[in-house]
Design an enzyme around this catalytic site. Sequence first.
Site, PDB file in Angstrom:
ATOM      1  CB  SER A  48      12.135   5.895  -6.958  1.00 24.45           C
ATOM      2  OG  SER A  48      11.820   5.328  -5.695  1.00 24.45           O
ATOM      3  CG  ASN A 113      16.458   2.642  -2.608  1.00 24.98           C
ATOM      4  OD1 ASN A 113      15.415   2.003  -2.567  1.00 24.98           O
ATOM      5  ND2 ASN A 113      16.646   3.631  -3.472  1.00 24.98           N
ATOM      6  CG  HIS A 199       7.170   4.333  -6.255  1.00 25.12           C
ATOM      7  ND1 HIS A 199       7.276   2.997  -6.579  1.00 25.12           N
ATOM      8  CD2 HIS A 199       8.423   4.782  -6.005  1.00 25.12           C
ATOM      9  CE1 HIS A 199       8.553   2.646  -6.526  1.00 25.12           C
ATOM     10  NE2 HIS A 199       9.264   3.701  -6.183  1.00 25.12           N
TER      11      HIS A 199
END
Length: 228
Positions: A48, A113, A199
């Site tokens: 992401s 992740n 983010h």
Amino acid sequence: MIKQFKSFSLLLLIALVGVAVPLLFIYSDDLSAGEDTEKRRILFLGNSLSAGYGLDPQEAFPAQVGLKIDSLEWDFEVINAGLSGETTSGGLRRIGWLLKQKVDVLVLELGGNDGLRGIPVELTRENLAGIIDKTREKYPDVKVVLAGMEVPPNMGDDYAAGFRKIYPEVAKEKDATLIPFLLNGVGGIPELNLPDQIHPTAEGHKIVAETVWQYLKPVLESMIEGTS
């Protein structure tokens, strides 16, 4: 560095693992150019962070790097293969398909992740090495830039220490250029992150792009000099 992660904790686990979004390619030139283009290709393979979660794709750091390249009128194009929720295992499965187009530079941004899910450190290391190996099997002259990541302290000191070692070890073993920490100067700083505090904002991505550029630019310069 670890202090920056104290504000991440479990939010990082939720947000970076995320929900997968469709694979996105971003070219710095005309998408229709295809195999006919003379530009050399830079593939960003990531999660992401590369995908620019929560932002317009053109605000993500790979696109920002593409703008820097275009401003110099260098013959490179950026392909963004960032996918939210991606792990190193997923990247290893995807790389064969991505290599159907010529890749001259691989910027590998995966592993975050894995760490947040507590995947064994050795498996993450093997997957990163495997992605690099598969890329070089197809394109022996490819240049590799490996983006380092860290995990928050709630994952445990031993795990965090082992995870931190993955990137310099793989970079040394595979003769890749290492970005020590992709989120340097951004991770854990509220004003540079979206409301999830995970983010980066558009401004945060600009800083990430500068970090990447610090290590990628010399690689591209060496390639240009090699063809002159």
